[in-house]
Design an enzyme around this catalytic site. Structure first.
Site, PDB file in Angstrom:
ATOM      1  N   GLU A 159       0.785  -1.241   0.000  1.00 42.34           N
ATOM      2  CA  GLU A 159       0.000   0.000   0.000  1.00 42.34           C
ATOM      3  C   GLU A 159       0.819   1.295   0.000  1.00 42.34           C
ATOM      4  O   GLU A 159       0.966   1.967   1.038  1.00 42.34           O
ATOM      5  CB  GLU A 159      -0.938   0.010   1.191  1.00 42.34           C
ATOM      6  N   GLU A 373      -5.954  -8.298   0.512  1.00 42.91           N
ATOM      7  CA  GLU A 373      -6.641  -7.960   1.764  1.00 42.91           C
ATOM      8  C   GLU A 373      -8.077  -7.582   1.450  1.00 42.91           C
ATOM      9  O   GLU A 373      -8.343  -6.830   0.507  1.00 42.91           O
ATOM     10  CB  GLU A 373      -6.005  -6.748   2.477  1.00 42.91           C
TER      11      GLU A 373
HETATM   12  C1  BGP Z   1      -4.653  -2.012   5.352  1.00 44.82           C
HETATM   13  C2  BGP Z   1      -3.315  -2.437   5.898  1.00 44.82           C
HETATM   14  C3  BGP Z   1      -3.377  -3.434   7.004  1.00 44.82           C
HETATM   15  C4  BGP Z   1      -4.549  -3.276   7.942  1.00 44.82           C
HETATM   16  C5  BGP Z   1      -5.842  -2.947   7.204  1.00 44.82           C
HETATM   17  C6  BGP Z   1      -6.971  -2.545   8.113  1.00 44.82           C
HETATM   18  O1  BGP Z   1      -4.547  -0.734   4.856  1.00 44.82           O
HETATM   19  O2  BGP Z   1      -2.528  -2.992   4.880  1.00 44.82           O
HETATM   20  O3  BGP Z   1      -2.144  -3.401   7.640  1.00 44.82           O
HETATM   21  O4  BGP Z   1      -4.269  -2.463   8.990  1.00 44.82           O
HETATM   22  O5  BGP Z   1      -5.660  -1.912   6.285  1.00 44.82           O
HETATM   23  O6  BGP Z   1      -6.775  -1.242   8.551  1.00 44.82           O
HETATM   24  P1  BGP Z   1      -7.174  -0.752   9.978  1.00 44.82           P
HETATM   25  O7  BGP Z   1      -6.415  -1.636  10.906  1.00 44.82           O
HETATM   26  O8  BGP Z   1      -6.744   0.668  10.031  1.00 44.82           O
HETATM   27  O9  BGP Z   1      -8.624  -0.913  10.079  1.00 44.82           O
END
Ligand code: BGP
Length: 470
Positions: A159, A373
């Protein structure tokens, strides 16, 4: 409603969010360590104690039909200062993890950088500093050489846009700078050059396997059907999506991308110039990506906005508190009829389909897509050892349905990784925003399968999804 036989169902994690032991076993600091301490809300320890619990997590993968795991290597576990001296304990730790993956029949998909630049390099500007590109490349080369017998799937960065926007525009990641579009753009560009250099090193080294990059790609739609909102939507799309996609698949920025980026940078009293040597490197690497990872959680509806910058990050799950208004770019709107999580993330599964099809059409040289993800942050309730997370099952089911439609419509999507495998630490939300298929009791570190884990096992094993109307 059936996925191809070789489609991979996996679970995703990231080093800092699951390992714990942030300052143990020779690991060097990352900027998060001091930043979180200063904030005083929560800490990266113990997280899910993956450093010690990995055999249990991988056994759960095996028991629940999860065939792939996304793991990231913590750069500062290998090179505590980012460069120079190697921490053998860290090197050995990942060997142990990969051996255990093999034992349990779980394929590791490995990310080299997941928001965790070593502190020593973060302090000298992180990816604003052009020098970091070569330091990152050396670290990448070390990992290819060290782990090439154990790892076949590599991702250079997790990301690029969220790193830049959270570090320099929203201010929710260290160094917590706000509203600095020029810094965000330079940091993205340098990460894309570093990605390109790592891809070239991987190919020149003739390592077996595949390499790509993971982008968070949120589809942008105009809030109103008018010219101003279309322009605002374009602005956000170029800044968040098209800039990194151009860099990945074209190795240069199109005129449209450059015009918008230069205007947004100029509006913030900056300039954007690209080094020609860097561009050459990006161009060479653009033909060599084996795959693209898409992280997808939400889409945005954008309205024109020319007022002052005004961003508020909802990091508590207090629904309705988030604001994102960026001067000269646009304003993200909630939309009637579109559900949101408690953290105000708009649940819009069609946005994933639209993004996959856009890549297929706009960048036809893409080779394969993994959804690296996707998942739902939720305040899971632990009742008598059971966790009923039906909303998460619905969320995943809808997204999988749109992925199937994209495959049907000719897109090459090869896998899906739930964020997250087990509950993990969330960067700006701490421990009450849970995503896992497995509930983690952070005091005892015991794992409990949620309702979603059993449901996911069935999908992974049968490759079949019950039909829903799209
Ligand atoms: C993505 C990241 C993850 C994870 C996910 C959820 O952007 O790659 O590392 O954190 O988001 O985000 P959050 O934990 O802020 O809800």
């Amino acid at each position: 409603m059936k996925f191809p036989d070789n489609f991979v169902f996996g679970g995703a994690t990231a080093a800092y969010q699951c390992e714990g032991s942030t300052l143990k076993y020779g690991k060097g600091k990352v900027a998060w360590d001091d930043y979180l301490k200063k904030e005083g809300r929560f800490s990266g320890d113990p997280a899910s104690d993956f450093y010690h619990q990995y055999p249990i997590d991988l056994k759960l993968c095996r028991d629940y039909g999860i065939k792939g795991i996304r793991i990231s290597i913590a750069w500062s576990r290998i090179f505590p200062n980012g460069v120079g001296q190697i921490n053998q304990e860290g090197v050995d730790f990942y060997h142990r993890v990969f051996q255990e993956c093999k034992k349990q029949g779980v394929e590791p998909y490995v990310t080299l950088h997941h928001f965790d630049t070593p502190d020593a390099l973060h302090k000298i500007g992180d990816f604003l500093n052009h020098e970091i590109i070569d330091q990152y490349t050396n670290y990448a080369k070390f990992c290819f050489q060290e782990y090439h017998d154990e790892v076949k799937y590599w991702f250079t960065f997790n990301e690029v846009w969220p790193i830049a926007v959270n570090q320099y525009i929203v201010g929710s990641f260290p160094p917590a700078i706000k509203y600095d579009i020029p810094k965000a753009v330079y940091s993205m560009h340098h990460m894309m050059v570093a990605h390109a250099k790592a891809v070239l090193a991987f190919k020149e080294g003739k390592y077996p396997g595949q390499i790509g990059i993971i982008h968070s790609l949120e589809t942008k739609y105009p809030y109103n059907d008018n010219e101003a909102d279309y322009q605002a939507t374009k602005n956000e799309d170029v800044l968040a999506n098209q800039f990194v996609l151009d860099a990945t698949f074209l190795g240069e920025y199109t005129d449209e991308t450059l015009t918008i980026i230069k205007r947004l940078v100029a509006l913030n009293n900056g300039t954007f110039r690209v080094d020609l040597e860097d561009l050459e490197i990006m161009k060479k690497a653009a033909k060599l990506n084996d795959c693209l990872g898409i992280n997808y959680y939400q889409s945005h509806f954008i309205q024109a906005y020319d007022g002052e910058n005004d961003i508020f990050h909802n990091g508590t799950g207090d629904k309705g508190t988030s604001r994102f208004r960026l001067k000269g770019v646009g304003e993200r709107m909630f939309k009637e009829g579109i559900e949101r999580t408690d953290w105000d993330w708009l649940i819009y599964p069609q946005g994933l389909y639209d993004m996959i099809m856009r890549i297929k059409n706009q960048y036809p040289n893409y080779k394969a897509i993994y959804i690296t993800e996707n998942g739902m942050g939720y305040k899971d309730e632990f009742v008598g050892g059971k966790i009923d997370d039906t909303p998460r099952i619905d969320y995943i089911r809808k997204h999988l349905s749109w992925i199937l439609k994209a495959i049907d419509d000719g897109a090459d999507v090869k896998g899906y990784f739930v964020w997250s495998l087990m509950d993990v630490f969330s960067w700006s939300n701490g421990y009450n925003k849970r995503y896992g298929l497995f509930y983690v009791d952070y005091d005892s570190q015991v794992r409990y399968p949620k309702k979603s884990a059993s449901w996911f096992k069935q999908i992974s094993e049968t490759k079949e999804l019950d039909k829903i109307e799209l």
